[in-house]
Design a protein around this motif. Structure first.
Motif, short mmCIF file in Angstrom:
data_model
loop_
_atom_site.label_atom_id
_atom_site.label_comp_id
_atom_site.label_asym_id
_atom_site.label_seq_id
_atom_site.Cartn_x
_atom_site.Cartn_y
_atom_site.Cartn_z
N PHE A 1 0.84 -1.19 0.00
CA PHE A 1 0.00 0.00 0.00
C PHE A 1 0.88 1.25 0.00
O PHE A 1 1.99 1.25 0.51
CB PHE A 1 -0.91 0.02 1.23
N SER A 2 0.34 2.31 -0.54
CA SER A 2 1.06 3.59 -0.55
C SER A 2 0.11 4.68 -0.05
O SER A 2 -1.09 4.65 -0.32
CB SER A 2 1.55 3.92 -1.96
N SER A 3 0.66 5.61 0.68
CA SER A 3 -0.14 6.69 1.25
C SER A 3 -0.28 7.83 0.25
O SER A 3 0.71 8.39 -0.22
CB SER A 3 0.51 7.21 2.54
N THR A 4 -1.54 8.16 -0.11
CA THR A 4 -1.83 9.25 -1.05
C THR A 4 -3.00 10.04 -0.51
O THR A 4 -3.73 9.57 0.38
CB THR A 4 -2.18 8.70 -2.45
N PRO A 5 -3.24 11.22 -1.05
CA PRO A 5 -4.40 12.01 -0.60
C PRO A 5 -5.75 11.42 -1.03
O PRO A 5 -6.79 11.89 -0.60
CB PRO A 5 -4.18 13.37 -1.26
N TYR A 6 -5.71 10.38 -1.89
CA TYR A 6 -6.94 9.87 -2.48
C TYR A 6 -7.40 8.54 -1.88
O TYR A 6 -8.37 7.96 -2.38
CB TYR A 6 -6.76 9.70 -3.99
N VAL A 7 -6.71 8.07 -0.86
CA VAL A 7 -7.07 6.75 -0.32
C VAL A 7 -8.46 6.80 0.31
O VAL A 7 -8.82 7.76 1.00
CB VAL A 7 -6.04 6.27 0.72
N ARG A 8 -9.24 5.78 0.07
CA ARG A 8 -10.55 5.64 0.70
C ARG A 8 -11.07 4.23 0.48
O ARG A 8 -10.52 3.45 -0.31
CB ARG A 8 -11.55 6.66 0.17
N TYR A 25 -19.00 5.27 0.59
CA TYR A 25 -17.56 5.53 0.69
C TYR A 25 -17.22 5.96 2.11
O TYR A 25 -18.02 6.60 2.79
CB TYR A 25 -17.15 6.62 -0.30
N SER A 26 -16.04 5.58 2.56
CA SER A 26 -15.62 5.96 3.91
C SER A 26 -14.12 6.21 3.93
O SER A 26 -13.39 5.85 2.99
CB SER A 26 -15.98 4.87 4.92
N ALA A 27 -13.66 6.80 5.02
CA ALA A 27 -12.24 7.11 5.16
C ALA A 27 -11.41 5.86 5.38
O ALA A 27 -11.89 4.86 5.91
CB ALA A 27 -12.05 8.08 6.33
N MET A 28 -10.14 5.93 4.95
CA MET A 28 -9.21 4.84 5.16
C MET A 28 -7.98 5.39 5.86
O MET A 28 -7.46 6.46 5.50
CB MET A 28 -8.81 4.18 3.84
N VAL A 29 -7.53 4.68 6.88
CA VAL A 29 -6.35 5.11 7.64
C VAL A 29 -5.16 4.29 7.18
O VAL A 29 -5.18 3.05 7.25
CB VAL A 29 -6.58 4.93 9.16
N PHE A 30 -4.13 4.96 6.69
CA PHE A 30 -2.91 4.29 6.25
C PHE A 30 -2.04 4.03 7.47
O PHE A 30 -1.71 4.94 8.23
CB PHE A 30 -2.16 5.17 5.25
N ILE A 31 -1.68 2.75 7.69
CA ILE A 31 -0.87 2.38 8.84
C ILE A 31 0.56 2.07 8.41
O ILE A 31 1.51 2.70 8.86
CB ILE A 31 -1.49 1.18 9.59
N THR A 32 0.74 1.09 7.55
CA THR A 32 2.05 0.76 6.98
C THR A 32 1.83 0.41 5.52
O THR A 32 0.70 0.40 5.02
CB THR A 32 2.70 -0.42 7.71
N THR A 37 -6.59 0.58 7.46
CA THR A 37 -7.82 0.38 8.21
C THR A 37 -8.94 1.16 7.57
O THR A 37 -8.79 2.37 7.30
CB THR A 37 -7.66 0.82 9.67
N CYS A 38 -10.08 0.48 7.31
CA CYS A 38 -11.26 1.15 6.79
C CYS A 38 -12.22 1.45 7.93
O CYS A 38 -12.39 0.64 8.84
CB CYS A 38 -11.97 0.26 5.76
N GLU A 39 -12.84 2.61 7.90
CA GLU A 39 -13.84 2.98 8.89
C GLU A 39 -15.21 2.54 8.40
O GLU A 39 -15.63 2.93 7.31
CB GLU A 39 -13.83 4.49 9.14
N GLN A 40 -15.88 1.73 9.21
CA GLN A 40 -17.22 1.30 8.81
C GLN A 40 -18.17 2.48 8.81
O GLN A 40 -18.22 3.24 9.77
CB GLN A 40 -17.73 0.23 9.78
#
Length: 226
Positions: A1-8, A25-32, A37-40
């Motif tokens: 995975f890569s961290s970008t402003p468009y992750v969701r 659609y929901s927010a996604m938290v980039f960990i590594t 992690t997706c927010e339900q």
């Protein structure tokens, strides 16, 4: 995975109309680079089966992992678990003992709640006797509702240990599961029966079985000799 402003993340169902609902659609938290992690999303109802969750890192192309994800709703019904099988016939006798009956709690989209339903609810058990032309030829088919189980009821459900709950036979759900064990009927007439599991506001479940003629026990003359 890569961290970008468009992750969701996207939560969606492939259920047909009229149960289909638009993708959410929901927010996604980039960990590594190997974990996100997706927010339900907040839902006002259960998501119909089958339902999935996928992710995007550019806002256009989504993963195709077919990762299932169930969003369950409020408990609303009880039913037998998939593949459940019970005896359908018992021989009449002094006491007929039913095998243990297990029932699951479901929401209105057929999700089995199990551990997601920690609330203990009292389900009452009612026995109904159905007279049939096969067992009583001279009578038309009819249904007779019997009284709720009690010590004095002639034909009703009983249990081996505790006799009743709040004046009637019942069983509490625990972690989305009901188990009715050690049920027996004293001197049941031959015929068809149904056991109803009922709770206020829930769709009830029914378990049907038949009581057949008992084992031969005596010889008698149809017409006494002179």
């Amino acid at each position: 995975f890569s961290s970008t402003p468009y992750v969701r993340c996207i939560f969606f169902t492939t259920a047909p109309e009229p149960r289909w609902i638009p993708p959410i659609y929901s927010a996604m938290v980039f960990i590594t680079s190997e974990e996100v992690t997706c927010e339900q999303p907040v839902m006002t109802r259960a998501m119909p089966l089958p339902s999935y969750v996928e992710v995007t890192f550019d806002g256009f192309v989504y993963s195709r992992s077919n990762q299932t994800f169930d969003i369950v709703g409020e408990p609303s019904t009880v039913a037998f678990p998939p593949g459940a099988s019970f005896r359908q016939s018992y021989r009449s006798g002094k006491n007929v003992t039913l095998e243990d009956i297990s029932i699951w709690v479901y929401d209105n989209e057929s999700h089995a709640l199990l551990g997601m339903d920690p609330v203990a609810r009292l389900f009452t058990l009612n026995l109904t006797f159905v007279l049939t032309p096969a067992t009583v030829p001279e009578q038309r088919q009819q249904t007779v509702a019997l009284p709720q189980a009690s010590v004095s009821a002639a034909t009703a459900l009983h249990v081996q240990q505790s006799q009743s709950v709040d004046g009637c036979l019942g069983v509490h759900s625990q972690n989305g599961l009901l188990v009715a064990s050690e049920l027996w009927i004293p001197f049941p007439p031959v015929g068809l029966y149904t056991v109803h599991f009922q709770h206020s506001g829930f769709a009830s479940a029914e378990f049907a079985f038949e009581v057949t003629v008992g084992l031969p026990a005596a010889l008698r003359f149809l017409v006494r000799p002179p």
